[in-house]
Design an enzyme around this catalytic site. Sequence first.
Site, PDB file in Angstrom:
ATOM      1  N   ASP A 284      -7.732  -7.533   0.110  1.00 42.07           N
ATOM      2  CA  ASP A 284      -6.818  -7.824   1.212  1.00 42.07           C
ATOM      3  C   ASP A 284      -7.528  -7.485   2.502  1.00 42.07           C
ATOM      4  O   ASP A 284      -8.396  -6.609   2.527  1.00 42.07           O
ATOM      5  CB  ASP A 284      -5.551  -6.961   1.152  1.00 42.07           C
TER       6      ASP A 284
ATOM      7  N   CYS B 156     -12.599 -29.390   6.298  1.00 40.24           N
ATOM      8  CA  CYS B 156     -11.448 -28.527   6.014  1.00 40.24           C
ATOM      9  C   CYS B 156     -10.167 -29.348   6.090  1.00 40.24           C
ATOM     10  O   CYS B 156     -10.015 -30.211   6.953  1.00 40.24           O
ATOM     11  CB  CYS B 156     -11.408 -27.384   7.028  1.00 40.24           C
TER      12      CYS B 156
ATOM     13  N   CYS C  40      -7.642 -28.309  11.472  1.00 39.87           N
ATOM     14  CA  CYS C  40      -8.812 -29.193  11.366  1.00 39.87           C
ATOM     15  C   CYS C  40      -8.422 -30.654  11.176  1.00 39.87           C
ATOM     16  O   CYS C  40      -9.139 -31.556  11.591  1.00 39.87           O
ATOM     17  CB  CYS C  40      -9.701 -28.731  10.216  1.00 39.87           C
TER      18      CYS C  40
ATOM     19  N   CYS D 257      -7.026 -28.080   6.494  1.00 38.21           N
ATOM     20  CA  CYS D 257      -5.890 -27.365   7.099  1.00 38.21           C
ATOM     21  C   CYS D 257      -5.379 -28.143   8.305  1.00 38.21           C
ATOM     22  O   CYS D 257      -6.086 -28.999   8.845  1.00 38.21           O
ATOM     23  CB  CYS D 257      -6.293 -25.955   7.495  1.00 38.21           C
TER      24      CYS D 257
ATOM     25  N   ASP E 133       0.862  -1.179   0.000  1.00 38.10           N
ATOM     26  CA  ASP E 133       0.000   0.000   0.000  1.00 38.10           C
ATOM     27  C   ASP E 133       0.902   1.234   0.000  1.00 38.10           C
ATOM     28  O   ASP E 133       2.132   1.129   0.082  1.00 38.10           O
ATOM     29  CB  ASP E 133      -0.989  -0.034   1.168  1.00 38.10           C
TER      30      ASP E 133
ATOM     31  N   GLY F 134     -11.303   3.969  -0.293  1.00 35.46           N
ATOM     32  CA  GLY F 134     -12.235   4.756   0.516  1.00 35.46           C
ATOM     33  C   GLY F 134     -13.464   4.002   0.969  1.00 35.46           C
ATOM     34  O   GLY F 134     -14.439   4.604   1.407  1.00 35.46           O
TER      35      GLY F 134
ATOM     36  N   HIS G 185      -5.762 -21.869   9.796  1.00 35.39           N
ATOM     37  CA  HIS G 185      -7.115 -22.250   9.394  1.00 35.39           C
ATOM     38  C   HIS G 185      -7.814 -21.105   8.657  1.00 35.39           C
ATOM     39  O   HIS G 185      -8.415 -21.304   7.592  1.00 35.39           O
ATOM     40  CB  HIS G 185      -7.960 -22.671  10.589  1.00 35.39           C
TER      41      HIS G 185
ATOM     42  N   GLY H 217       0.925   3.783   2.142  1.00 37.94           N
ATOM     43  CA  GLY H 217       1.186   4.385   3.448  1.00 37.94           C
ATOM     44  C   GLY H 217       0.174   5.457   3.822  1.00 37.94           C
ATOM     45  O   GLY H 217       0.027   5.799   4.988  1.00 37.94           O
ATOM     46  N   GLY H 218      -0.525   5.997   2.814  1.00 39.11           N
ATOM     47  CA  GLY H 218      -1.435   7.114   3.072  1.00 39.11           C
ATOM     48  C   GLY H 218      -2.529   6.783   4.071  1.00 39.11           C
ATOM     49  O   GLY H 218      -2.739   7.504   5.053  1.00 39.11           O
ATOM     50  N   PHE H 219      -3.196   5.665   3.856  1.00 34.73           N
ATOM     51  CA  PHE H 219      -4.315   5.298   4.715  1.00 34.73           C
ATOM     52  C   PHE H 219      -3.848   5.064   6.151  1.00 34.73           C
ATOM     53  O   PHE H 219      -4.470   5.525   7.110  1.00 34.73           O
ATOM     54  CB  PHE H 219      -4.993   4.038   4.166  1.00 34.73           C
TER      55      PHE H 219
ATOM     56  N   ASP I 204      -2.421   8.166  -1.689  1.00 34.32           N
ATOM     57  CA  ASP I 204      -3.721   8.835  -1.625  1.00 34.32           C
ATOM     58  C   ASP I 204      -4.105   9.150  -0.195  1.00 34.32           C
ATOM     59  O   ASP I 204      -3.354   8.882   0.742  1.00 34.32           O
ATOM     60  CB  ASP I 204      -4.815   7.991  -2.290  1.00 34.32           C
TER      61      ASP I 204
END
Lengths: 376, 376
Positions: free
Chosen positions: B267, B305, B310, B307, B93, B217, B336, B95-97, B147
């Site tokens: 993400d 599952c 599980c 994983c 990203d 946003g 998981h 860094g702005g947010f 941004d």
Amino acid sequence: MTTRFSFSLLATDGAARLGRIDTPRGQIRTPAFMPVGTAATVKAMRPESVAETGADILLGNTYHLMLRPGAERIARLGGLHRFMNWDRPILTDSGGFQVMSLAELRKLTEKGVTFRSHIDGARHELTPERSMEIQRLLGSDIVMAFDECPALPADRRRIEESMRLSMRWAARSREAFGDRPGHALFGIQQGGLERDLRAESAAALKEIGFDGYAVGGLAVGEGQAAMFGVLDHAPAMLPADRPRYLMGVGKPDDIVGAVKRGIDMMDCVLPTRSGRTGQAFTRRGAVNIKNARHQEDPRPLDADCGCPACRDYSRAYLHHLFRAGEILSAMLLTWHNLHYFQELMAGMREAIAAGRFAAWEAEFHRMRALGDIEPL
Amino acid sequence: MTTRFSFSLLATDGAARLGRIDTPRGQIRTPAFMPVGTAATVKAMRPESVAETGADILLGNTYHLMLRPGAERIARLGGLHRFMNWDRPILTDSGGFQVMSLAELRKLTEKGVTFRSHIDGARHELTPERSMEIQRLLGSDIVMAFDECPALPADRRRIEESMRLSMRWAARSREAFGDRPGHALFGIQQGGLERDLRAESAAALKEIGFDGYAVGGLAVGEGQAAMFGVLDHAPAMLPADRPRYLMGVGKPDDIVGAVKRGIDMMDCVLPTRSGRTGQAFTRRGAVNIKNARHQEDPRPLDADCGCPACRDYSRAYLHHLFRAGEILSAMLLTWHNLHYFQELMAGMREAIAAGRFAAWEAEFHRMRALGDIEPL
């Protein structure tokens, strides 16, 4: 696969012994180091990773497990092996030592110990009979007799009384354990630093008869020289055809000194606990990864180590993870430390087999004396 | 292996899109979920485990990395991929947010933002130019334009001014990024919930020209209905032949609704953060492993599952680990959750390819409506 517990002494080199323990759950190569899985987990490690480091056996803590989640609960869930997903052998301590060091409001009588849980204050009782029951419920492969021991230094009278109480408890443990093919019961020698009391304790244990024998009551404040002093004579008091286990030891040089003096098994929280506090053990001694000199060092912790922390990461990265309080820091350093401890054991086993333990030991001390690599 | 960054749209089903991003570091199957590796680690996971869950790409946070260990330091150590041992694509990203949500004493001007680190109070500046430089130093494969965006609700004037500033910064980001074959620069659409501002922002970004476009946003307090309202029209304003990335989303049903509306990449810290607080995501909704009803439940979290959490452990064990504060709890639940999120994406990719997204979505909601399995 065998259905019985047995010990085979394969070679000796001076007092050092190479051996093999066979159990229905697999083989234990000795000298063996047992990682500690306190609360049904070797902290910060998946069990398959613990196995990858070369561990043949884990230690579980009766005191912790009886309090949380409880021995009966673990039994209903299929036993400790299944609960924690570890199908190799497990040794459990008796709970005695940890009650004395961790529990609150403990009261010791001939019968046993009553105490309050350090977690929720609930009242509990541990006796030789209850300790055997808990270890059976957990499904432990190697069960330890219930004992008691004073921190050192302690006066001779206290040590003597404590040892004799532990010997009476050892007899009750043996009686309560009964006959459980495939499972072993180990007696624990006490007697502090007093040679005659050690001999008296060993004789009492041999009279009762156990599948293995621990040297107990050490690594409780006496220092390495005093501990080695006891190990110079105590193991030889125990039957040569049974495994000898030194409880709660230790630092790498403690371990090497103990093996040299005839010890076959050890356990310690040091590699796991240190992994969480940023201390790594290497051939060249301990490294504090939090030290600022590592912050831009692209080299691995130990270029000759094959563990994931050394294979895939720089000191700079490990330093960053520790400083940022990242869980991966504990995961990688614990893995490294357990790997190092198991490599240490493998190196000693190989040296004993080849009859060159003295040369191996000299090289071990030479490497440590070099100290950590120089900053770039 | 390609030397260029490219996007191929492979199939559509309604507004939902199946695609593939090719980069010199490997392929990204879209719709893609990107686990977040905030401080150069996906918390509580080794990167090989993250790859095992099916993740093709990670997200790194410019804000965190510039503060600790620092972008120049990571560059000297060979870049972020090498530093953290992840050789597949990384998106960073801008860094702005995070400056706006985490830093102290921030001051916003046309030039950029000055602020104090939340870690040590040191002064820093972020501008479009510095953000591009940091992301280049990190070696990011997909770089985000710098941004700024207001939390919602916010008044229209604030959203409009902020969006226009972000569009001027987008142009400066494009200029500063330059020409870097194999690396991509994504622009970020702003405009809050205002359709005309979203259109204005999209037009401005297309005029500048980017390798991909994010819908920014959102997931800043507006709620799912409002977010879906924007996603009903915003993605279609962006070029169809470029990937569309919805930042910071989200819960499983947010993700499904976003894919349905034409989003290709997402993400979120949710699977990793929840893994550390005892919340597991399953087909049948969220499960709080700390709940006492799990304490003696021998069943896995999700029997279907695959994983490690599980496959190898009971709910009772996971409950115990969480209650005991064990690191392994975070390790297993994080694994998981990441596994579940990747299975979710794989299921949607398969459904879009087969032209049966609507049926897949109905089944997704039906399973969730069942709720967690009954206590034994």
